[in-house]
Design a protein around this motif. Structure first.
Motif, PDB file in Angstrom:
ATOM      1  N   ASN A 210      82.179  41.519  34.626  1.00  0.00           N
ATOM      2  CA  ASN A 210      82.639  40.136  34.589  1.00  0.00           C
ATOM      3  C   ASN A 210      83.067  39.616  33.224  1.00  0.00           C
ATOM      4  O   ASN A 210      83.927  38.745  33.141  1.00  0.00           O
ATOM      5  CB  ASN A 210      81.541  39.218  35.137  1.00  0.00           C
ATOM      6  CG  ASN A 210      81.286  39.432  36.615  1.00  0.00           C
ATOM      7  OD1 ASN A 210      82.166  39.220  37.433  1.00  0.00           O
ATOM      8  ND2 ASN A 210      80.083  39.857  36.957  1.00  0.00           N
ATOM      9  N   LEU A 211      82.449  40.134  32.160  1.00  0.00           N
ATOM     10  CA  LEU A 211      82.631  39.498  30.857  1.00  0.00           C
ATOM     11  C   LEU A 211      83.259  40.386  29.787  1.00  0.00           C
ATOM     12  O   LEU A 211      83.444  39.947  28.660  1.00  0.00           O
ATOM     13  CB  LEU A 211      81.278  38.976  30.341  1.00  0.00           C
ATOM     14  CG  LEU A 211      80.622  37.913  31.230  1.00  0.00           C
ATOM     15  CD1 LEU A 211      79.252  37.518  30.681  1.00  0.00           C
ATOM     16  CD2 LEU A 211      81.508  36.694  31.362  1.00  0.00           C
ATOM     17  N   TRP A 212      83.585  41.616  30.123  1.00  0.00           N
ATOM     18  CA  TRP A 212      84.235  42.485  29.137  1.00  0.00           C
ATOM     19  C   TRP A 212      85.732  42.172  29.140  1.00  0.00           C
ATOM     20  O   TRP A 212      86.414  42.395  30.133  1.00  0.00           O
ATOM     21  CB  TRP A 212      84.000  43.953  29.469  1.00  0.00           C
ATOM     22  CG  TRP A 212      84.481  44.874  28.376  1.00  0.00           C
ATOM     23  CD1 TRP A 212      85.725  45.399  28.232  1.00  0.00           C
ATOM     24  CD2 TRP A 212      83.718  45.347  27.266  1.00  0.00           C
ATOM     25  NE1 TRP A 212      85.800  46.179  27.105  1.00  0.00           N
ATOM     26  CE2 TRP A 212      84.580  46.165  26.489  1.00  0.00           C
ATOM     27  CE3 TRP A 212      82.402  45.168  26.853  1.00  0.00           C
ATOM     28  CZ2 TRP A 212      84.148  46.800  25.316  1.00  0.00           C
ATOM     29  CZ3 TRP A 212      81.976  45.799  25.693  1.00  0.00           C
ATOM     30  CH2 TRP A 212      82.845  46.606  24.940  1.00  0.00           C
ATOM     31  N   PHE A 356      76.483  48.615  23.285  1.00  0.00           N
ATOM     32  CA  PHE A 356      75.521  47.638  23.803  1.00  0.00           C
ATOM     33  C   PHE A 356      75.607  46.318  23.040  1.00  0.00           C
ATOM     34  O   PHE A 356      75.651  45.236  23.647  1.00  0.00           O
ATOM     35  CB  PHE A 356      74.098  48.199  23.694  1.00  0.00           C
ATOM     36  CG  PHE A 356      73.017  47.229  24.108  1.00  0.00           C
ATOM     37  CD1 PHE A 356      72.652  47.111  25.437  1.00  0.00           C
ATOM     38  CD2 PHE A 356      72.365  46.435  23.171  1.00  0.00           C
ATOM     39  CE1 PHE A 356      71.666  46.214  25.828  1.00  0.00           C
ATOM     40  CE2 PHE A 356      71.380  45.536  23.542  1.00  0.00           C
ATOM     41  CZ  PHE A 356      71.030  45.428  24.880  1.00  0.00           C
ATOM     42  N   GLU A 357      75.639  46.382  21.720  1.00  0.00           N
ATOM     43  CA  GLU A 357      75.662  45.147  20.933  1.00  0.00           C
ATOM     44  C   GLU A 357      76.980  44.397  21.125  1.00  0.00           C
ATOM     45  O   GLU A 357      77.015  43.164  21.116  1.00  0.00           O
ATOM     46  CB  GLU A 357      75.410  45.458  19.459  1.00  0.00           C
ATOM     47  CG  GLU A 357      73.996  45.971  19.196  1.00  0.00           C
ATOM     48  CD  GLU A 357      73.702  46.199  17.717  1.00  0.00           C
ATOM     49  OE1 GLU A 357      74.455  45.677  16.852  1.00  0.00           O
ATOM     50  OE2 GLU A 357      72.713  46.901  17.404  1.00  0.00           O
ATOM     51  N   THR A 358      78.058  45.131  21.310  1.00  0.00           N
ATOM     52  CA  THR A 358      79.356  44.490  21.520  1.00  0.00           C
ATOM     53  C   THR A 358      79.334  43.622  22.772  1.00  0.00           C
ATOM     54  O   THR A 358      79.757  42.457  22.747  1.00  0.00           O
ATOM     55  CB  THR A 358      80.469  45.550  21.646  1.00  0.00           C
ATOM     56  OG1 THR A 358      80.464  46.388  20.483  1.00  0.00           O
ATOM     57  CG2 THR A 358      81.831  44.885  21.784  1.00  0.00           C
ATOM     58  N   VAL A 359      78.837  44.167  23.870  1.00  0.00           N
ATOM     59  CA  VAL A 359      78.801  43.380  25.102  1.00  0.00           C
ATOM     60  C   VAL A 359      77.869  42.187  24.948  1.00  0.00           C
ATOM     61  O   VAL A 359      78.112  41.101  25.498  1.00  0.00           O
ATOM     62  CB  VAL A 359      78.421  44.256  26.317  1.00  0.00           C
ATOM     63  CG1 VAL A 359      76.969  44.646  26.302  1.00  0.00           C
ATOM     64  CG2 VAL A 359      78.747  43.534  27.623  1.00  0.00           C
ATOM     65  N   CYS A 360      76.808  42.333  24.155  1.00  0.00           N
ATOM     66  CA  CYS A 360      75.899  41.202  23.902  1.00  0.00           C
ATOM     67  C   CYS A 360      76.627  40.070  23.172  1.00  0.00           C
ATOM     68  O   CYS A 360      76.409  38.887  23.477  1.00  0.00           O
ATOM     69  CB  CYS A 360      74.694  41.661  23.089  1.00  0.00           C
ATOM     70  SG  CYS A 360      73.469  42.612  24.032  1.00  0.00           S
ATOM     71  N   TRP A 361      77.493  40.403  22.221  1.00  0.00           N
ATOM     72  CA  TRP A 361      78.254  39.380  21.508  1.00  0.00           C
ATOM     73  C   TRP A 361      79.198  38.642  22.467  1.00  0.00           C
ATOM     74  O   TRP A 361      79.332  37.414  22.413  1.00  0.00           O
ATOM     75  CB  TRP A 361      79.041  39.998  20.355  1.00  0.00           C
ATOM     76  CG  TRP A 361      78.197  40.338  19.155  1.00  0.00           C
ATOM     77  CD1 TRP A 361      77.847  41.577  18.711  1.00  0.00           C
ATOM     78  CD2 TRP A 361      77.593  39.409  18.247  1.00  0.00           C
ATOM     79  NE1 TRP A 361      77.063  41.504  17.590  1.00  0.00           N
ATOM     80  CE2 TRP A 361      76.896  40.175  17.275  1.00  0.00           C
ATOM     81  CE3 TRP A 361      77.560  38.016  18.160  1.00  0.00           C
ATOM     82  CZ2 TRP A 361      76.183  39.584  16.225  1.00  0.00           C
ATOM     83  CZ3 TRP A 361      76.850  37.430  17.111  1.00  0.00           C
ATOM     84  CH2 TRP A 361      76.179  38.206  16.164  1.00  0.00           C
ATOM     85  N   GLU A 411      79.850  47.131  15.616  1.00  0.00           N
ATOM     86  CA  GLU A 411      79.880  46.739  17.025  1.00  0.00           C
ATOM     87  C   GLU A 411      80.204  45.260  17.212  1.00  0.00           C
ATOM     88  O   GLU A 411      80.158  44.751  18.336  1.00  0.00           O
ATOM     89  CB  GLU A 411      78.543  47.070  17.699  1.00  0.00           C
ATOM     90  CG  GLU A 411      78.344  48.556  17.962  1.00  0.00           C
ATOM     91  CD  GLU A 411      77.288  48.816  19.023  1.00  0.00           C
ATOM     92  OE1 GLU A 411      77.375  48.230  20.118  1.00  0.00           O
ATOM     93  OE2 GLU A 411      76.373  49.604  18.751  1.00  0.00           O
ATOM     94  N   ILE A 412      80.539  44.560  16.148  1.00  0.00           N
ATOM     95  CA  ILE A 412      80.860  43.130  16.255  1.00  0.00           C
ATOM     96  C   ILE A 412      82.351  42.971  16.545  1.00  0.00           C
ATOM     97  O   ILE A 412      83.188  43.439  15.773  1.00  0.00           O
ATOM     98  CB  ILE A 412      80.498  42.372  14.966  1.00  0.00           C
ATOM     99  CG1 ILE A 412      79.006  42.508  14.668  1.00  0.00           C
ATOM    100  CG2 ILE A 412      80.896  40.900  15.077  1.00  0.00           C
ATOM    101  CD1 ILE A 412      78.584  41.914  13.336  1.00  0.00           C
TER     102      ILE A 412
END
Length: 553
Positions: A210-212, A356-361, A411-412
């Protein structure tokens, strides 16, 4: 465990097509034919001593003469035999067992998706799969026999590489000299993907689905479709799925047995200590915790494992299954805890959630937009979402500290202004908590009204931005049903009903306002108002618009 070359006395390399046996003293591996051990006799050997070690440690130990003080090794034939014979508490004590149609976002929100969910029939799950007659040979047909895959040698608990065609040939062979297991064959980019559609609940919840953003410069994580092919006696030791992802798991043919452990703080601490111990492969982790549940997944069953649950898997008969992993907003804190455990254990990148961190941002930016949109419309996010946003923002602070930034900056996303996001998200969380405290002091209820009046955020909203102009996700439009209502507001029902509809459509009447009026009326029975309030909330795809009727008694 990394795959390493193993050499027999004959100096030929390890070959999966030939039976090999490990020396329990020097831990070298030998072709059975080179050391005079036949495969069908190997299961009777409790401790094998190679020709060199026999000189100092005596002959191999067989048939019950095994040294009881020496633990058996995970995945060995004796380990499997003993595991099969043991009894465990039944997972029936903790499982939820809805039908496929009952498994909705609201169902999981109410229960916080904190225990495993077993759906006995796939009907209603919105999932597409090949027929049960589908075989591993068909898998090869759709993916290609030359595809290199990761395979686990169960007896050695080690990884090796094979071509898919070679594994299928092994799987179909009546005489298997080793126990080999495939659990990491992701096929999203193959023709097989056209035959498999993940469960509807997974598609609704999944962050990546949904959010990528399509325009992301990072590679989209493909972890939602795996084909699992295990022969009888395959065993995967206790683990937490990468990034604390939740798992869907459907058995197309055969059976799987799961050993499930709750992710309590005590169990997670024990798991981390066990994972880093030097003799991990000699310790059965299920013995170290207070409760390890056994759950048999039969052909046609679908299991959903929540965030952080520690589990091992035994294959009692040849099995073909499909499954996948997904991150979601129902338990963000536990996902982050699992990720931190992986980092402390120095888990190899190959076995971690990609980006993982990219999707969290991306999710953090979306939560900020969501909170702002709700606040502007005088609505409140669900409590679990507020808790998750706090955990996520704490992680952002940790990842962007000056001393930690070099490890995390790759990953940002370029589109994210990290410091501004952290500051703005913290502000929105404070505003929500201020309203929480204000409501608590005035009405005794933090966000919500009495039972039956829901203010939780429908997760469908998480797939679209609440304010225009934000790139994340795709805009969704709720269309009125023929003869029905728009955004949960009923058609004209008299003059007062129309006034309520007009106010709701104009954004002048919200859930908090209705609840406040309703509460004040209860607190002040002498009030002359004779209006009646009826509230129906959680219209799918909307932001909890109200359906209110003011009518004279």
């Amino acid at each position: 465990m990394a795959s390493v070359p193993v050499y027999c006395l004959c100096r030929l390399p390890y070959d999966v097509t030939r039976f090999m046996i490990e020396c329990d003293v020097c831990q070298d591996w030998f072709h059975g034919s080179c050391v005079g051990v036949e495969e069908d006799k190997a299961t009777d050997i409790d401790l094998y001593h190679c020709p060199n070690c026999q000189v100092t440690h005596g002959p191999s130990v067989t048939g019950g003469a095994r040294d009881a003080s020496r633990p058996m090794k995970t995945g060995s034939p004796q380990f499997i035999r003993e595991l099969r014979s043991r009894t465990f508490p039944s997972a029936e004590d903790v499982l939820l067992k809805p039908s496929g149609a009952q498994l909705t976002v609201e169902f999981l929100e109410e229960r916080s998706f904190s225990v495993p969910v077993l759906v006995l029939k796939k009907d209603g799950l919105g999932m597409s799969l090949p027929p049960p007659s589908f075989t591993v040979s068909d898998v090869e047909h759709y993916i290609g026999g030359d595809r290199e895959i990761d395979v686990i040698d169960v007896g050695r608990q080690a990884d090796l590489k094979m071509r898919l065609g070679e594994f299928v040939e092994y799987y179909n062979s009546p005489n298997r000299e080793r126990v080999l297991n495939v659990i990491s064959l992701e096929f999203s980019e193959t023709r097989l993907s056209n035959l498999v559609e993940t469960p509807k609940i997974v598609r609704k919840l999944s962050w990546v689905e949904n959010l990528w953003p399509e325009e992301s410069a990072f590679e989209r994580p493909n972890v939602q479709k795996y084909c699992l092919m295990g022969v009888k006696d395959s065993y995967t030791d206790f683990h937490i799925d990468f990034g604390g992802t939740s798992v869907w798991y459907h058995v197309l043919r055969g059976e799987k047995i799961f050993y499930l452990i709750r992710p309590t703080p005590a169990n997670l601490a024990l798991f981390e200590r066990w994972s880093s111990s030097s003799n991990q492969n000699e310790l059965f982790f299920g013995d170290q915790v207070d409760m390890c549940y056994k759950c048999s997944i039969k052909q046609g069953n679908t299991l959903f494992i929540p965030t952080g649950w520690i589990h091992a898997v035994l294959t009692p008969v040849d099995c073909l299954a499909f499954g996948g992993n997904f991150l979601h907003s129902l338990n963000i804190d536990m996902q982050l805890r699992a990720y931190e455990i992986e980092k402390r254990l120095s888990t190899a990148d190959l076995f971690r959630f990609p980006n993982f961190e990219t999707v969290c941002w991306y999710v953090g930016k979306h939560l900020l937009d969501t909170f702002r949109g709700l606040r502007e419309n005088r609505r409140h996010p669900a409590n679990y979402l507020v808790h998750g946003a706090k955990a996520l923002n704490n992680a952002f602070r940790s990842w962007t500290r000056k001393e930690a930034l070099p490890e995390h900056e790759d990953e940002i996303p370029e589109t994210i202004k990290t410091q501004q996001l952290v500051k703005d998200l913290a502000k929105e969380i404070r505003l929500v908590e201020d309203i929480f405290q204000h409501n608590l002091s005035k009405t005794g209820m933090p966000f919500g009204p009495p039972r039956g009046f829901s203010t939780s955020l429908p997760h469908a909203l998480m797939a679209s931005s609440p304010t225009p102009g934000h790139p994340l996700g795709r805009k969704k439009v709720l269309k009125p049903k023929e003869g029905g209502s728009t955004l949960g507001v009923p058609k004209k029902r008299g003059r007062k009903g129309k006034e309520c509809q007009d106010k709701a459509e104009a954004g002048e009447l919200d859930l908090l306002e209705i609840h406040t009026k309703h509460t004040l009326k209860k607190l002040h029975p002498g009030n002359k108002s004779k209006g009646k309030v009826t509230v129906i909330s959680q219209i799918p795809g909307s932001v909890n618009h109200c359906k209110c009727l003011f009518s004279s008694k």
